[in-house]
Each structure stands twice: as structure tokens, then as C-alpha cells.
Motif scaffolding. Structure first.
Motif, PDB file in Angstrom:
ATOM      1  N   LEU A  24       0.821  -1.215   0.000  1.00 22.40           N
ATOM      2  CA  LEU A  24       0.000   0.000   0.000  1.00 22.40           C
ATOM      3  C   LEU A  24       0.850   1.259   0.000  1.00 22.40           C
ATOM      4  O   LEU A  24       0.390   2.337  -0.348  1.00 22.40           O
ATOM      5  CB  LEU A  24      -0.933   0.026   1.212  1.00 22.40           C
ATOM      6  CG  LEU A  24      -2.137  -0.914   1.165  1.00 22.40           C
ATOM      7  CD1 LEU A  24      -3.031  -0.670   2.361  1.00 22.40           C
ATOM      8  CD2 LEU A  24      -2.920  -0.759  -0.117  1.00 22.40           C
ATOM      9  N   GLY A  34      -3.781   2.910   3.875  1.00 29.22           N
ATOM     10  CA  GLY A  34      -4.647   1.946   4.536  1.00 29.22           C
ATOM     11  C   GLY A  34      -5.862   2.550   5.201  1.00 29.22           C
ATOM     12  O   GLY A  34      -6.622   1.860   5.864  1.00 29.22           O
ATOM     13  N   LEU A  62      -9.457   5.040   4.643  1.00 30.46           N
ATOM     14  CA  LEU A  62     -10.458   5.243   3.603  1.00 30.46           C
ATOM     15  C   LEU A  62     -10.675   6.732   3.352  1.00 30.46           C
ATOM     16  O   LEU A  62     -10.891   7.502   4.291  1.00 30.46           O
ATOM     17  CB  LEU A  62     -11.780   4.598   4.040  1.00 30.46           C
ATOM     18  CG  LEU A  62     -12.812   4.354   2.938  1.00 30.46           C
ATOM     19  CD1 LEU A  62     -12.339   3.239   1.999  1.00 30.46           C
ATOM     20  CD2 LEU A  62     -14.169   4.003   3.518  1.00 30.46           C
ATOM     21  N   VAL A  81      -8.958   3.811  -1.294  1.00 33.80           N
ATOM     22  CA  VAL A  81      -7.974   3.331  -0.334  1.00 33.80           C
ATOM     23  C   VAL A  81      -6.763   4.258  -0.440  1.00 33.80           C
ATOM     24  O   VAL A  81      -6.202   4.418  -1.521  1.00 33.80           O
ATOM     25  CB  VAL A  81      -7.552   1.880  -0.648  1.00 33.80           C
ATOM     26  CG1 VAL A  81      -6.426   1.440   0.295  1.00 33.80           C
ATOM     27  CG2 VAL A  81      -8.738   0.938  -0.542  1.00 33.80           C
ATOM     28  N   THR A 105      -3.048   5.425  -0.371  1.00 34.88           N
ATOM     29  CA  THR A 105      -1.791   4.719  -0.632  1.00 34.88           C
ATOM     30  C   THR A 105      -0.619   5.661  -0.403  1.00 34.88           C
ATOM     31  O   THR A 105      -0.804   6.839  -0.123  1.00 34.88           O
ATOM     32  CB  THR A 105      -1.739   4.224  -2.092  1.00 34.88           C
ATOM     33  OG1 THR A 105      -1.702   5.358  -2.957  1.00 34.88           O
ATOM     34  CG2 THR A 105      -2.943   3.366  -2.425  1.00 34.88           C
ATOM     35  N   LEU A 121      -8.684   0.852   7.669  1.00 33.63           N
ATOM     36  CA  LEU A 121      -9.201  -0.379   7.058  1.00 33.63           C
ATOM     37  C   LEU A 121      -8.679  -1.666   7.696  1.00 33.63           C
ATOM     38  O   LEU A 121      -8.961  -2.756   7.210  1.00 33.63           O
ATOM     39  CB  LEU A 121      -8.900  -0.379   5.558  1.00 33.63           C
ATOM     40  CG  LEU A 121      -9.686   0.681   4.770  1.00 33.63           C
ATOM     41  CD1 LEU A 121      -9.140   0.813   3.355  1.00 33.63           C
ATOM     42  CD2 LEU A 121     -11.164   0.323   4.723  1.00 33.63           C
ATOM     43  N   LEU A 146     -10.086  -4.316   5.029  1.00 36.81           N
ATOM     44  CA  LEU A 146      -9.500  -4.733   3.756  1.00 36.81           C
ATOM     45  C   LEU A 146      -8.692  -6.004   3.977  1.00 36.81           C
ATOM     46  O   LEU A 146      -7.811  -6.042   4.833  1.00 36.81           O
ATOM     47  CB  LEU A 146      -8.583  -3.622   3.223  1.00 36.81           C
ATOM     48  CG  LEU A 146      -7.740  -3.954   1.989  1.00 36.81           C
ATOM     49  CD1 LEU A 146      -8.612  -4.217   0.767  1.00 36.81           C
ATOM     50  CD2 LEU A 146      -6.753  -2.827   1.710  1.00 36.81           C
TER      51      LEU A 146
END
Length: 192
Positions: free
Chosen positions: A12, A72, A74, A88, A90, A146, A153
Motif C-alpha cells: 500500500l 490503509g 479510507l 484506499v 496509498t 481499514l 481490507l
DNA sequence: AGCGGGATTTTCT
DNA sequence: GAAAATCCCGCTT
């Protein structure tokens, strides 16, 4: 009871376009009023600070603050006066990059989530605002981590390279030609 | 199945 | 004041 948390791999924190590709096949577990819903990500788009189509292009603002935070989490935004879409986050902290989730395939509790939409079948979640409706995602989940309930996730289930289609993004006016959209070939839940 | 237009409000100029 | 990382409906094939 303690919530089981599965750690994200380091990917990520990589380039958002790379992450967009890798998020295909990953799943999201959403808990709504005690009901567990699981979906598989089938379509994504990458956005970053150097990209004129990105919300983060003009720098950090109240709206884009979460995009510049740790990966990680939202990023939820409201658009066209009525729709929510989710990303998401990153990349490293202080870098405004994220991956828009454009479509998901429900893996369980299909009947349960259909109450949140007036459509059925592939129209349940074949678009960024549609899936937010189906999964009851709104501004209250903006910034949500997340790793934690009620939206987790789960990484894994790599999609074979030959099954990933690369394309231009949808609904943008700047940087139209950038190849930053990815989807699983032949999946019925991919947006139009 | 494929189109054209309207809905509706946050965000930034 | 205009645009916006969209969707739905109604009409035509």
C-alpha cells in the motif's frame, strides 16, 4: 471479543498505480448492524498528487486531508450533489495518493445489501457510488482505518496478469489519456 | 442495449 | 458561480 486484524502487506505504500493493480481480487469485509458482508474488488483507478485529475493535485485541503494521511485508511468524498465514492489511501504519509474503488463483486449477503439499492444483479455494485450505497459507506467512514471493523481490507487472491485489463479512467476531464484504470477481464460487475 | 438529460450540493475560483 | 473521480429514468432501437 477482540477484533481479528490482518496486517496489510507493504504494497500500500508503493506507487498508487501499482497498488490499483494489486487491489484487484482483494476483498472488503463490511459489518452493517451486525450483518457481515463480503465483496471482491474488481475495478480500480489510481490518483496522485502530480496528476491533474486528482483531488490532491491542488494540495492539501479540508476535503483531501485524508488522502495525505497514512496508507490503509479510507478517503470518502461526496460528488454531484448526491453520491459518495471511496478510495484506499496509498503511498507514504504527506503524499496525496489513493486508489478509487470503482466496482465490487458481492461474495455473500447479496439479499441483505440489495435492500440498500433499488437495483439487483450486477447493477448492485458496478460503479463507485453504487457500491458505496450497497455497502452503506458515507462521510462518517472518511478516514476510517481499514484494519478495523466495521470495514476491513483483506489482502490476497492475486489476479493473473492476463486477466487484468488496463484502460483510461472514467468521468474525468483532465489527464484523460493516462492509463490508470484497471479491471478484471470479463467480470460482470465492472462499470460501463 | 444504447442514448440524452436532469438531479442536487460540496468545493474551489 | 461553475464544475464535479455519478446515477437514474425515459425514450428509441
Amino acid at each position: 471479543m477482540a477484533q481479528e486484524v490482518e496486517a496489510f502487506p507493504d504494497f500500500l505504500d508503493q506507487d498508487s498505480t501499482q497498488v490499483a493493480r494489486k487491489l484487484l481480487g482483494c476483498t472488503l469485509t463490511r459489518t452493517i448492524s451486525g450483518n457481515m458482508v463480503k465483496v471482491r474488488i474488481v475495478e480500480t483507478e489510481s490518483y496522485e498528487e502530480t496528476d491533474a485529475a486528482s483531488h490532491s493535485f491542488k494540495g492539501r485541503t479540508d476535503r483531501t486531508d485524508i488522502m495525505f494521511g497514512p496508507s490503509g485508511h479510507l478517503y470518502v468524498y461526496f460528488t454531484y450533489g448526491m453520491h459518495y465514492c471511496c478510495n484506499v489511501v496509498t503511498g507514504p504519509e504527506n503524499e496525496g495518493s489513493a486508489v478509487l474503488i470503482r466496482a465490487v463483486e458481492p461474495l455473500m449477503s447479496v439479499e441483505y445489501i440489495s435492500q440498500f439499492r433499488s437495483k439487483a444483479g450486477y447493477e448492485l455494485s458496478n460503479g463507485p457510488a453504487k457500491l458505496c450505497q450497497a455497502l452503506q459507506i458515507d462521510k462518517s467512514l472518511n478516514g476510517h482505518d481499514l484494519h478495523q471493523s466495521p470495514l476491513v481490507l483483506n489482502v490476497g487472491n492475486d489476479v493473473a496478469k492476463k486477466d487484468i485489463v488496463t484502460a483510461v479512467r472514467i468521468g474525468i476531464s483532465r489527464d484523460k489519456d493516462a492509463l490508470r484504470r484497471f479491471y478484471i477481464k470479463g467480470n460482470p460487475y465492472v462499470s460501463k
